[in-house]
Design a protein around this motif. Structure first.
Motif, mmCIF file in Angstrom:
data_model
loop_
_atom_site.group_PDB
_atom_site.id
_atom_site.type_symbol
_atom_site.label_atom_id
_atom_site.label_comp_id
_atom_site.label_asym_id
_atom_site.label_seq_id
_atom_site.Cartn_x
_atom_site.Cartn_y
_atom_site.Cartn_z
ATOM 1 N N GLY A 1 3.936 1.381 2.204
ATOM 2 C CA GLY A 1 5.082 0.757 1.539
ATOM 3 C C GLY A 1 5.712 1.721 0.548
ATOM 4 O O GLY A 1 6.946 1.806 0.455
ATOM 5 N N GLU B 1 -6.459 -8.342 11.382
ATOM 6 C CA GLU B 1 -5.318 -8.996 12.052
ATOM 7 C C GLU B 1 -4.195 -9.254 11.043
ATOM 8 O O GLU B 1 -4.441 -9.640 9.909
ATOM 9 C CB GLU B 1 -5.791 -10.346 12.629
ATOM 10 N N GLY C 1 0.838 -1.204 0.000
ATOM 11 C CA GLY C 1 0.000 0.000 0.000
ATOM 12 C C GLY C 1 0.869 1.248 0.000
ATOM 13 O O GLY C 1 2.092 1.161 -0.157
ATOM 14 N N MET D 1 2.625 11.286 9.679
ATOM 15 C CA MET D 1 2.379 12.334 8.694
ATOM 16 C C MET D 1 1.209 13.238 9.072
ATOM 17 O O MET D 1 0.158 12.759 9.472
ATOM 18 C CB MET D 1 2.116 11.716 7.309
ATOM 19 N N TYR E 1 3.315 -11.567 6.740
ATOM 20 C CA TYR E 1 3.382 -10.230 7.351
ATOM 21 C C TYR E 1 3.678 -10.353 8.850
ATOM 22 O O TYR E 1 4.524 -9.639 9.392
ATOM 23 C CB TYR E 1 2.061 -9.491 7.165
#
Ligand code: NAX
Ligand code: K
Length: 228
Positions: free
Chosen positions: A72, A145, A69, A193, A150
């Motif tokens: 990344g 979850e 996403g 951010m 990952y």
């Protein structure tokens, strides 16, 4: 712009939700017209600047762990900035590249054209050689979850002795309530951010995020903009 508007714009000290983060992002891109790639570049520069400045990070050998996403995408852009400064950096790409977001695909194209090393797997021996890990797996888009490879990557990051920088929010922390979705990265620092995230207002979120830097990357709450 008079300073009181500017301060209100920054809503310093405020915490926002994942929904607000996406809404402010979207407004800045689609209503104001700031290209998404510009925001991503400013986000990456904020993380890059902190990595260079903070005493917590030894940049001898950096590994950026990137999801598919835009979190990344931020991380891949950070890897590019480090690489162009001559800092040894490798990207460990999780998830399928063809499923990556538009912005992340652009960042991948750029780093490939520069010849940055990109791996889909990192063996234990190589993993242990990294002195700094950048967590760009999930940001405010985490919605369930963390499982499978990952979760394995998060656990390997946590088992490492290398210092960890989280991009926007430690991966595994839900942005709105600081709940851990399966497992979460324990970061030494986080660069988040535009506004701090509600997760970091909770005890657990604060603990997992480490030292938080709020980066002004040009995304503001539309309600604070002066009516034109
Ligand atoms: N314009 C831009 O490109 C900007 C992007 N930003 C970055 O973009 C991030 C948000 O990006 P996205 O909304 O793309 O989402 P993320 O990159 O946070 O998450 C990636 C994707 O993973 C999937 N996912 C969610 N939970 C999962 C799970 N448990 N297991 C597997 N997959 C899962 C979702 O489909 C999500 O879209 C922010 O956190 C920030 O880092 C900011 O830098 C602001 C500017
Ligand atoms: K992250």
């Amino acid at each position: 712009m008079p300073s009181q508007i500017y301060n209100k714009l920054l809503m310093t000290g405020q915490y926002i939700s994942a929904e607000q983060a996406s809404a402010f992002d979207d407004f800045t891109i689609n209503q104001i017209g700031v290209p998404s790639a510009v925001l991503m570049e400013k986000a990456a520069l904020a993380v890059y600047d902190r990595l260079l400045k903070s005493p917590a990070f030894n940049l001898k050998k950096v590994l950026v762990i990137a999801g598919s996403g835009n979190n990344g995408g931020d991380g891949i852009a950070v890897a590019r900035l480090l690489y162009l400064r001559g800092i040894p950096v490798t990207i460990w790409l999780l998830g399928q590249q063809d499923k990556a977001s538009v912005q992340t695909q652009l960042q991948l194209k750029i780093v490939k054209n520069y010849g940055l090393p990109i791996e889909n797997q990192i063996d234990e021996e190589n993993f242990s050689k990294y002195t700094c890990l950048v967590d760009a797996i999930f940001g405010v888009g985490l919605s369930r979850e963390i499982e499978g490879n990952y979760a394995q990557a998060v656990n390997r990051i946590n088992a490492s002795t290398a210092a960890v920088m989280a991009v926007d929010i430690p991966s595994g922390l839900h942005a709105d309530d600081g709940k851990v979705l399966g497992t979460s990265v324990q970061a030494d620092e986080t660069v988040t951010m535009s506004y701090n995230k509600m997760a970091m207002a909770t005890e657990q979120g604060r603990q997992l995020a480490g030292l938080v830097t709020v980066a002004d990357i040009g995304i503001y709450d539309p309600n604070c903009l002066p009516a034109n």
